[in-house]
Design an enzyme around this catalytic site. Structure first.
Site, PDB file in Angstrom:
ATOM      1  N   ASP A 129      63.965  11.735 -21.466  1.00 37.45           N
ATOM      2  CA  ASP A 129      64.810  11.456 -22.270  1.00 37.45           C
ATOM      3  C   ASP A 129      66.280  11.548 -21.514  1.00 37.45           C
ATOM      4  OD1 ASP A 129      66.748  12.982 -23.799  1.00 37.45           O
ATOM      5  OD2 ASP A 129      66.509  15.016 -22.860  1.00 37.45           O
ATOM      6  N   ASP A 319      70.211   7.986 -26.951  1.00 47.17           N
ATOM      7  CA  ASP A 319      69.397   9.117 -26.694  1.00 47.17           C
ATOM      8  C   ASP A 319      67.673   9.306 -27.216  1.00 47.17           C
ATOM      9  OD1 ASP A 319      68.598  11.653 -25.989  1.00 47.17           O
ATOM     10  OD2 ASP A 319      69.488  12.373 -27.512  1.00 47.17           O
TER      11      ASP A 319
END
Length: 444
Positions: A129, A319
């Protein structure tokens, strides 16, 4: 959103005019996690590069409304009450409070990344992430109601695990949901790279929006400069990883609905074999004092329209931990205004939907800002077929878009819908991010 309408050929001119301003506001700044922070400290560490192939979950079945709610929560935006009520009616944990019943939602994690913890190694499925900094896992300390749905890290079976006394961590999302627990130091393995005494956060519990994904055993944060959410402060794993790499960077190569070519993360180098086609990498600097992988871009364009929409304030975070693209309402209206039959479903909190068949979705293009040196036109296109995120199962033939709106005008989130269209380089040492248009899988 302040925008300027401009002909397509005008984009290059605008980028040239704006480039000096971009440089003025994107002066190089030393990254506290970069090479200078480690100079001379780790001269005895063997530096290398590794590639992690991501196994795509064959049972992946995207839940569009749940992904939208998850993305809003992650970035602190308000989740519309209509969406909360609809998710609760569907039996989704995202609409509940208290402990999670993960039986109601299955197989909603597309990519599974295997990471080793402890001695001997215990392998867990992690979400790599770039939108967070902490590495946390479900463990034998996790409350049974949550733990029963996950593979657990067993710190008591690791000879190298050491608890940080009086240490704690908590991650809180925009809706108040949270995960929290204890801190340990242990060995972490990424393929052939072994990181000793890395910070591993053990979850005592997690609220439903986090724990409701049974495919996921934890989060592996790779944010640019975000500090860990630990007390006392601990070194982030990305910072601990950098001295082991040939170069202080990693690349992300995600693929859309692909089974013949694996998605991958490569740490320490840019593999020539993975950079397909002849498109060059276009780098752009991160915004000043960036903690996330946040960069400026200057324009958007929808296939079939003659004009670009230019805004010198546009910026976004890349992201990997968010599935969708979240952009402003005017941007969403601009795109879906070119899609016949598109409408905002207010029963689901205003999600943009459209008929699944009968019309080819237009490509969505982003005009990038150059890094340094000469200015050239840099445009990344997200194919229209990538903009169709999922189909509803109610028999209406309605689909949900991969671009959705939220309440911020110039600031956006470029999640996996965007990243699947590019080869991305996350360059920690140079405080920049690079994108190349890659050869994409044919439409099926």
């Amino acid at each position: 959103m302040a925008v300027v309408r401009a002909p397509l050929c005008f984009l290059l001119f605008v980028l040239v005019i704006l480039y000096p301003l971009a440089i003025a506001f994107h002066l190089p700044h030393e990254n506290p996690q970069g090479p200078a922070a480690h100079r001379g400290k780790f001269s005895n560490i063997a530096r290398r590069s590794v590639t992690l192939d991501l196994k795509r979950n064959p049972n992946y079945n995207p839940n569009g409304p749940a992904e939208y709610a998850r993305a809003l929560r992650k970035w602190g935006a308000e989740v519309p009450q209509q969406l909360v009520h609809s998710l609760a009616a569907m039996g989704d944990p995202g609409g509940k409070t208290g402990e999670v019943d993960a039986e109601s939602i299955k197989n909603d994690r597309e990519y599974l990344s295997r990471v080793g913890f402890g001695t001997p190694l215990q392998w867990l499925n992690m979400d790599l992430d770039t939108g967070s900094a902490d590495v946390w896992v479900y463990s034998t300390e996790t409350q049974p109601e949550v733990a029963k749905y996950h593979t657990l890290w067993k710190m008591e079976e690791s000879s190298t695990a050491k608890k940080v006394e009086n240490g704690s961590w908590m991650i809180t999302y925009g809706d108040g949901s949270a995960a929290w627990g204890n801190i340990y130091h242990d060995t972490v393995s990424l393929a052939s790279i072994t990181i000793p005494n890395a910070t591993v956060e053990s979850a005592l519990s997690a609220a439903p929006p986090l724990a409701g994904d049974p495919d996921l055993d934890g989060i592996f944060g790779l944010s640019y400069g975000l500090p860990s959410l630990t007390t006392p402060p601990q070194q982030t794993l990305l910072s601990a990883l950098l001295p082991h790499l040939e170069s202080p960077l990693f690349t992300v190569d995600l693929h859309h609905h692909s089974s013949h070519k694996p998605s991958s993360y490569t740490f320490g180098t840019i593999p020539a074999s993975h950079h397909t086609g002849h498109a060059p990498l276009h780098y752009t600097r991160l915004i000043p004092q960036a903690q996330y992988w946040q960069f400026a871009y200057r324009g958007i364009h929808v296939e079939g329209q003659e004009e670009w929409y230019i805004n010198p304030l546009f910026n976004a975070i890349a992201d990997t931990g968010t599935t969708l693209m979240l952009l402003s309402r005017p941007t969403a209206e601009l795109y879906y205004g070119s899609v016949p039959g598109a409408w905002r479903n207010y029963t689901l909190g205003g999600i943009w939907t459209f008929p699944c068949s009968g019309y080819k979705l237009p490509d969505f293009e982003i005009g990038l800002v150059a890094d340094i040196g000469g200015v050239e036109e840099a445009v990344i296109a997200v194919p229209g077929r990538y903009m169709n995120y999922s189909a509803f199962t109610d028999g209406t033939g309605t689909c949900m878009g991969g671009l959705q709106e939220w309440g911020y005008d110039e600031f956006g989130i470029f999640g996996d819908v965007f990243l699947k269209a590019v080869y991305a380089v996350f360059d920690v040492g140079a405080a920049r991010i690079g994108f190349a248009q890659k050869v994409l899988e044919p439409e099926v």
